[in-house]
Write a protein that holds these residues in place. Sequence first.
Motif, PDB file in Angstrom:
ATOM      1  N   ASN A  82       0.492  -0.893  -0.169  1.00 26.11           N
ATOM      2  CA  ASN A  82       0.168  -0.151   0.329  1.00 26.11           C
ATOM      3  C   ASN A  82       1.094   0.974  -0.441  1.00 26.11           C
ATOM      4  O   ASN A  82       1.041   1.704   1.240  1.00 26.11           O
ATOM      5  N   ILE A  83       1.768   1.524  -0.782  1.00 24.60           N
ATOM      6  CA  ILE A  83       2.626   2.796  -1.010  1.00 24.60           C
ATOM      7  C   ILE A  83       1.719   3.618  -1.516  1.00 24.60           C
ATOM      8  O   ILE A  83       0.650   3.886  -2.114  1.00 24.60           O
ATOM      9  N   PRO A  84       1.439   4.841  -1.044  1.00 23.50           N
ATOM     10  CA  PRO A  84       0.885   6.033  -1.055  1.00 23.50           C
ATOM     11  C   PRO A  84       0.093   7.010  -2.399  1.00 23.50           C
ATOM     12  O   PRO A  84       1.585   6.888  -3.233  1.00 23.50           O
ATOM     13  N   PRO A  85      -0.909   7.312  -2.832  1.00 20.00           N
ATOM     14  CA  PRO A  85      -0.612   7.901  -4.512  1.00 20.00           C
ATOM     15  C   PRO A  85       0.526   9.132  -4.135  1.00 20.00           C
ATOM     16  O   PRO A  85       0.342   9.575  -3.064  1.00 20.00           O
ATOM     17  N   SER A  86       0.719   9.291  -5.252  1.00 18.88           N
ATOM     18  CA  SER A  86       0.986  10.810  -5.369  1.00 18.88           C
ATOM     19  C   SER A  86       0.295  11.977  -5.803  1.00 18.88           C
ATOM     20  O   SER A  86      -0.577  11.825  -5.944  1.00 18.88           O
ATOM     21  N   ASP A  87       0.576  13.104  -5.385  1.00 21.90           N
ATOM     22  CA  ASP A  87      -0.514  13.517  -5.239  1.00 21.90           C
ATOM     23  C   ASP A  87       0.544  15.400  -4.767  1.00 21.90           C
ATOM     24  O   ASP A  87       1.540  15.733  -4.702  1.00 21.90           O
ATOM     25  N   SER A  88      -0.406  16.252  -4.630  1.00 22.27           N
ATOM     26  CA  SER A  88       0.963  17.067  -4.436  1.00 22.27           C
ATOM     27  C   SER A  88       1.192  17.922  -3.078  1.00 22.27           C
ATOM     28  O   SER A  88       1.846  19.044  -2.993  1.00 22.27           O
ATOM     29  N   PHE A  89       1.219  17.183  -2.215  1.00 20.46           N
ATOM     30  CA  PHE A  89       1.512  16.734  -0.293  1.00 20.46           C
ATOM     31  C   PHE A  89       2.727  17.004  -1.016  1.00 20.46           C
ATOM     32  O   PHE A  89       3.299  16.421  -1.721  1.00 20.46           O
ATOM     33  N   GLN A  90       3.683  18.383  -0.136  1.00 20.66           N
ATOM     34  CA  GLN A  90       5.003  18.446   0.207  1.00 20.66           C
ATOM     35  C   GLN A  90       5.533  17.869   1.191  1.00 20.66           C
ATOM     36  O   GLN A  90       5.431  18.577   2.498  1.00 20.66           O
ATOM     37  N   PRO A  91       6.283  16.825   1.807  1.00 22.83           N
ATOM     38  CA  PRO A  91       6.765  15.957   2.742  1.00 22.83           C
ATOM     39  C   PRO A  91       7.247  16.553   3.457  1.00 22.83           C
ATOM     40  O   PRO A  91       7.732  17.475   4.091  1.00 22.83           O
ATOM     41  N   MET A  92       8.941  17.521   2.485  1.00 20.82           N
ATOM     42  CA  MET A  92       9.708  18.121   2.595  1.00 20.82           C
ATOM     43  C   MET A  92       9.402  19.343   4.179  1.00 20.82           C
ATOM     44  O   MET A  92       9.345  20.447   4.946  1.00 20.82           O
ATOM     45  N   GLU A  93       8.436  20.351   2.830  1.00 17.19           N
ATOM     46  CA  GLU A  93       7.845  21.597   3.287  1.00 17.19           C
ATOM     47  C   GLU A  93       7.062  21.402   4.759  1.00 17.19           C
ATOM     48  O   GLU A  93       7.526  21.689   5.607  1.00 17.19           O
ATOM     49  N   VAL A  94       6.205  19.817   4.804  1.00 16.06           N
ATOM     50  CA  VAL A  94       5.187  19.956   5.725  1.00 16.06           C
ATOM     51  C   VAL A  94       6.038  19.433   7.142  1.00 16.06           C
ATOM     52  O   VAL A  94       5.906  20.125   8.209  1.00 16.06           O
ATOM     53  N   SER A  95       7.254  18.898   6.609  1.00 14.46           N
ATOM     54  CA  SER A  95       8.133  17.899   7.845  1.00 14.46           C
ATOM     55  C   SER A  95       8.707  19.184   8.607  1.00 14.46           C
ATOM     56  O   SER A  95       9.359  19.105   9.505  1.00 14.46           O
ATOM     57  N   THR A  96       9.709  19.747   7.489  1.00 16.49           N
ATOM     58  CA  THR A  96      10.553  21.834   7.764  1.00 16.49           C
ATOM     59  C   THR A  96       9.093  22.411   9.274  1.00 16.49           C
ATOM     60  O   THR A  96       9.202  22.444   9.788  1.00 16.49           O
ATOM     61  N   ARG A  97       8.184  22.425   8.387  1.00 18.48           N
ATOM     62  CA  ARG A  97       7.621  23.068   9.585  1.00 18.48           C
ATOM     63  C   ARG A  97       6.406  22.383  10.906  1.00 18.48           C
ATOM     64  O   ARG A  97       6.923  22.985  12.357  1.00 18.48           O
ATOM     65  N   ILE A  98       7.196  21.205  10.811  1.00 15.57           N
ATOM     66  CA  ILE A  98       6.541  20.130  11.946  1.00 15.57           C
ATOM     67  C   ILE A  98       7.834  20.544  13.208  1.00 15.57           C
ATOM     68  O   ILE A  98       7.874  20.919  13.578  1.00 15.57           O
ATOM     69  N   LEU A  99       9.010  20.488  12.023  1.00 13.64           N
ATOM     70  CA  LEU A  99      10.304  20.793  12.535  1.00 13.64           C
ATOM     71  C   LEU A  99      10.264  22.289  13.712  1.00 13.64           C
ATOM     72  O   LEU A  99      11.345  22.718  14.577  1.00 13.64           O
ATOM     73  N   GLU A 100       9.980  23.681  12.900  1.00  9.17           N
ATOM     74  CA  GLU A 100      10.109  24.579  13.348  1.00  9.17           C
ATOM     75  C   GLU A 100       9.520  24.635  14.369  1.00  9.17           C
ATOM     76  O   GLU A 100       9.487  25.077  15.541  1.00  9.17           O
ATOM     77  N   GLY A 101       8.217  24.318  14.500  1.00  5.26           N
ATOM     78  CA  GLY A 101       6.841  24.279  15.429  1.00  5.26           C
ATOM     79  C   GLY A 101       7.765  24.045  16.672  1.00  5.26           C
ATOM     80  O   GLY A 101       7.468  24.277  17.770  1.00  5.26           O
ATOM     81  N   HIS A 102       8.276  22.743  16.602  1.00  5.17           N
ATOM     82  CA  HIS A 102       9.342  21.944  17.645  1.00  5.17           C
ATOM     83  C   HIS A 102      10.085  22.809  18.046  1.00  5.17           C
ATOM     84  O   HIS A 102      10.189  22.581  19.739  1.00  5.17           O
ATOM     85  N   LEU A 103      10.396  23.227  17.725  1.00  5.81           N
ATOM     86  CA  LEU A 103      11.788  24.717  17.962  1.00  5.81           C
ATOM     87  C   LEU A 103      11.182  25.555  18.735  1.00  5.81           C
ATOM     88  O   LEU A 103      11.503  26.354  19.672  1.00  5.81           O
ATOM     89  N   ALA A 104       9.590  25.992  18.416  1.00  6.30           N
ATOM     90  CA  ALA A 104       8.874  27.978  18.376  1.00  6.30           C
ATOM     91  C   ALA A 104       7.644  26.882  20.041  1.00  6.30           C
ATOM     92  O   ALA A 104       8.102  27.664  20.769  1.00  6.30           O
ATOM     93  N   LEU A 105       8.626  25.494  20.288  1.00  7.72           N
ATOM     94  CA  LEU A 105       7.777  25.181  21.423  1.00  7.72           C
ATOM     95  C   LEU A 105       8.523  25.900  22.589  1.00  7.72           C
ATOM     96  O   LEU A 105       7.992  25.467  24.103  1.00  7.72           O
ATOM     97  N   LYS A 106       9.636  26.036  22.362  1.00  8.12           N
ATOM     98  CA  LYS A 106      11.011  26.182  23.673  1.00  8.12           C
ATOM     99  C   LYS A 106      10.199  27.545  24.054  1.00  8.12           C
ATOM    100  O   LYS A 106      11.072  28.369  24.134  1.00  8.12           O
TER     101      LYS A 106
END
Lengths: 237, 370
Positions: B165-189
């Motif tokens: 069950n490999i997820p199909p390709s779409d317009s989702f940008q994994p790098m952009e989204v995961s970068t936001r998660i990391l930046e949000g994590h850094l902002a938690l402090k």
Amino acid sequence: MQLEFTDNSAKVFQQASVVQNGNKNSHLNIGDATRQSPSTGQIGEFVAPDFWTALSREVSGLRETFESSEDEYDPQEHALTNGNLDEDSTFGSLLFKDGSLSGEHCSLPVLSMSWRKLLLDLYRRRVDNVFKVLHWPSVLKDIEATHSDVQATSIPQSTQALEYAIYFMALCTVTDEESEELLLGSKAALMHHCRIATEIAIANANFLRTPSIASLQAFVLYLVSICSSRVRSIRCI
Amino acid sequence: MLALAVRAGIALRLGSEDESAFRPFELELRRRLWCCIALLDTQATLDRGTAPMLLSTAVGPLPLNINDCAMSITATPRVTTHGFTEMSFSLLIFESMLIQKRICETSDWDHKLQLISAYEQMMQQNYLENQPITPLETLAGLAAKEIMSNMQLLMRRPPYKQHNNIPPSDSFQPMEVSTRILEGHLALKTPELSPWAWKEWVPWYALAVVLAELCRHPNGVSSDRAYAAAEEVYKRSFRPSTDSESGMLWKPIAKLMRRVQRDRQRSSGSLSTLPSTVPSVNLSASEQGLQNSSSASDIETTFGIEHQDNSMEVSGDGDFVSNGYANSASMINEYDLNMNLYNDLDPANGVSWLNWDLFLEDTEFPSDQT
């Protein structure tokens, strides 16, 4: 002592027995369950005496630590007293074994009032508002009732289990530095002993055989406390 | 041990009780407890890639959004309160848990997208529209954003190997989204959120996704931003440890980081140690030593990763595989023993998925058993 958070783990809760040594000081010898789930109920195969011998030594070490440190600390500020570890203490049944030994329950260390207040406050401010498993006012009332009624002949075991689970969870929110600043001492040591006390309290509440809302709340808090230290958790939710 | 909690809950008939048999106060306690157990079940599912013990249909009604002071044994409301209450943060988590279960229970990709779209609308309305007043509301807003991003990411980069069950390709940008998660994590402090610092955890999952994506795009504006966030999180979080669980996790991440650093060095034309462009943070002495030296080499020394400076494989049109990760679609065939897995992916996404798959192999995560 890292517990594996797996569906089939059955390591924690065990028979507690009090054995006197020659000096009339009680040691806590606790039976054990293996890491595999008990599929057949053949409890004899789950005993691991080496582990519980070590645990017994650690609990004794806790007593010795506080006895030897009385010169350094104000006894009233001592977190734990060991007055209940006496020859009249009772112990609980092995969770995975039919039949109890003699209906006795294992005694628990008693925290000083100042430490209880500190840990309860920590739980209220840091845990209760982000992991709402309890109705805090009623839990607080029940816990305070167990400590204020000195004439009470019996303390609800499930309330006691919940109390220690709350302390354990509160300690998980404290950093090593905070632990020293708050005069709690070594966080690692305190966590270790609080965890054991929580496990004993949950066992005393007979959680496995007759779970109640309160004992299940205690067990859930215990699980969350254990999981909070897992490195590999994804924790996306 | 979670199974014990589930069994005890079932024995107490949590989530399936006859509401008329309980007072409203008792019902609320039972629902709070059962949802917490269901939450732990969902968390275990995500961590291990195993089937959940509780389906979404077994969760039952969620608790009400009410303050504790509004509850008593004799009088407890039966309707929820509007606005932020003592239950709001937990409800945010419970609602997310429920949606995550429903997403996992369907194999229909469009249905998954519908579920998550409706969920995001609800989260936006309940937790993100109003300006936060209290620190807890701020925390709730940050958590809502992070959870939404993580859910989208989990759909495209499941943290366990997929066989069919490999997820199909779409317009989702994994790098952009995961970068936001990391930046949000850094902002938690921030100081106002310090009471909940204990809830912070290393966002290794988002970090791994960022690094896997950077293997394909090591340089560029968005890549530079992603790398900056990844490097900062990595520096703050990396802890050489003999613990097997930690080692199994950080060794492959360190390997990814090394690959990304080398690719960025190569692309910039410099083979010297990449200077850190990230503002310094308060690090311990050992961490300073790690930061100031060639971090990739020290990481390798810590984990015993072999130096591969001279072991680059070059093939085809100058494409290369370094540290086992690919940067070109031409390498997909070499690794895809089952050609069907990548047929539905465009080449770019195929490379990304391949790198993610290779990372999962390194971590020895359990296979998808659903």
